[in-house]
Design a protein around this motif. Structure first.
Motif, short mmCIF file in Angstrom:
data_model
loop_
_atom_site.label_atom_id
_atom_site.label_comp_id
_atom_site.label_asym_id
_atom_site.label_seq_id
_atom_site.Cartn_x
_atom_site.Cartn_y
_atom_site.Cartn_z
N GLN A 97 0.76 -1.29 0.10
CA GLN A 97 0.24 -0.08 0.00
C GLN A 97 0.75 1.43 -0.03
OE1 GLN A 97 -3.87 -0.67 2.16
NE2 GLN A 97 -2.37 -2.16 3.18
N ILE B 153 -5.72 -4.41 -2.22
CA ILE B 153 -5.10 -3.51 -1.63
C ILE B 153 -4.27 -2.60 -2.48
CG2 ILE B 153 -5.55 -4.57 0.70
CD1 ILE B 153 -2.55 -5.20 0.64
N TYR C 26 -4.68 5.81 7.11
CA TYR C 26 -5.67 4.64 7.78
C TYR C 26 -6.80 5.53 8.34
CZ TYR C 26 -6.98 0.69 10.19
OH TYR C 26 -7.67 -0.54 10.86
N ILE D 13 -6.03 3.38 3.25
CA ILE D 13 -5.14 1.99 3.49
C ILE D 13 -5.91 1.00 4.48
CG2 ILE D 13 -2.78 2.79 3.12
CD1 ILE D 13 -2.25 2.68 6.06
N TYR E 211 -5.68 -2.79 6.80
CA TYR E 211 -4.62 -3.72 7.45
C TYR E 211 -5.66 -4.75 8.10
CZ TYR E 211 -0.08 -4.51 9.72
OH TYR E 211 1.00 -4.98 9.92
#
Ligand SMILES: NC(=O)c1ccc[n+]([C@@H]2O[C@H](COP(=O)([O-])OP(=O)(O)OC[C@H]3O[C@@H](n4cnc5c(N)ncnc54)[C@H](OP(=O)(O)O)[C@@H]3O)[C@@H](O)[C@H]2O)c1
Length: 346
Positions: free
Chosen positions: A174, A199, A308, A313, A315
């Protein structure tokens, strides 16, 4: 307040020098909890919330001297990174309820440690304890250092990353994509390959079913590889070296294929090293602890927490419940059963 019920403790009775570690190599037991009365000045009692489960722990289990970190001592609790709540404190720096990070915390569900061994979780970047072993944790930070600092990426270049769905790999994919690279991810199952594509990888393939590595990498990267971010070592590392471009940067983050060898004689001998000479490439190995508490760590927290929070992104975590599950979660790293960053919740 600390509780009076028994706590769980996971220890290593004996070092396991070579080969794969087994469940029976760990000891899981119930022991008396620490008492607030036994606290000396500047000590705290911690109750872990999330444990980080990491491949590098294999080296500590081997009991071999001279590595970058001390081996576990036989008979004592396993230690590793964890996020915990302070449940009692004899330190002016910590209060009950503080959420802290212990980079060498015990695999015990409550334990005493020195206040100087811990740090407050950087809640300015996330108030969610899980994030401090997850998206803002050690594996993600390793991806940041390797892929953005050491690799010196330039938009338009091609990066190859192995173990691309894992704790390190998914962040490499990413961050590289965010910097305008063409990203090729390699993983060990079709669902992991799909995840890696989802992703942002431009190409991803399953190294277990791709056939000849040299051919598979050539098809995925016909223009060659500018950055080779390796987590696995061995034969795949070697094959990728045959496809590097002039001035390629090879980032040696991990070598998981080499962690469970029965003897040093089984180490894979690299054959394509002359590519590094011919292509005037550089090989950069690193251990992440050198970068803790540096401006690079702050830059990581700022960039990744923002990405985030903005939903730019993702995870993926591979989460299991209870400290009793930690030994199996650790073993699963070496068979690819984890899918995402491995953590244990208590
Ligand atoms: N240099 C540093 O400071 C640093 C810091 C953190 C991690 N690391 C290293 O980075 C690597 C990734 O760590 P991580 O925490 O993100 O783990 P991870 O990738 O989340 O989990 C380990 C993965 O390795 C793959 N694997 C296991 N055995 C393999 C084999 N024989 N051949 C190929 N792949 C295999 C499996 O994925 P597949 O299903 O895709 O095979 C498994 O899921 C490890 O080598 C670790 O030691 C280094």
């Amino acid at each position: 307040m600390s509780s009076s019920a028994a706590i769980t403790r996971v220890s290593l009775p004996n070092h396991v020098r070579g080969g794969f570690v087994k469940l029976a190599d760990f000891k899981i037991e119930q022991v008396a909890p620490p008492s607030k009365d036994q606290l000396a000045d500047n000590q705290v009692i911690l109750r872990p919330i999330y444990y980080s489960i990491d491949p590098y722990q294999r080296g500590r289990i081997a009991g071999v001297k001279g590595s970058f970190i001390e081996s576990y001592s036989e008979g004592n609790a396993i230690t590793n990174i964890l996020v915990a709540t302070v449940v009692a404190s004899a330190s002016a720096d910590y209060q009950e309820g503080d959420v802290v990070i212990d980079n060498d915390g015990k695999w015990e569900t409550e334990y005493v440690t020195e206040a100087c061994a811990i740090s407050k979780a950087p809640t300015q970047y996330s108030a969610e304890p899980k994030d401090h072993v997850g998206v803002l944790g050690m594996a993600a930070f390793s991806a940041y250092v390797g892929a953005t600092v050491l690799a010196k990426p330039k938009a338009g270049e091609t990066i190859l990353v192995s173990s691309a769905s894992g704790g390190v790999g998914q962040m490499v994919v990413q961050l590289a994509k965010a910097r305008g690279l063409r990203v090729i991810g390699v993983a060990g199952s079709d669902d992991k390959v799909e995840y890696v594509k989802s992703i942002g990888a431009d190409v991803a393939f399953n190294y277990k079913t791709c056939g000849n590595y040299l051919e598979a990498i050539k098809v995925a990267a016909p223009e060659g590889i500018d950055i080779w971010f390796d987590n696995v070592g061995g034969e795949f590392l070697d094959a990728a070296l045959a496809h590097i471009n002039t001035h390629a940067r090879i980032i040696i983050c991990g070598a998981i294929t080499q962690y469970n060898l029965s003897s040093p004689d089984e180490r894979y001998g690299i054959k394509c090293l002359t590519s590094v000479l011919i292509k005037k490439a550089s090989i950069h190995g690193f251990i992440i602890d050198e970068y803790y508490d540096t401006p690079t760590h702050v830059a990581f927290y700022e960039e990744v927490s923002q990405l985030y929070r903005a939903g730019k992104i993702t995870y993926r975590l591979s989460e299991t419940d209870g400290l009793e599950s930690a030994p199996q979660a650790f073993l699963d790293l070496f068979t690819g059963k984890n899918f995402g960053r491995s953590i244990v919740k208590v």
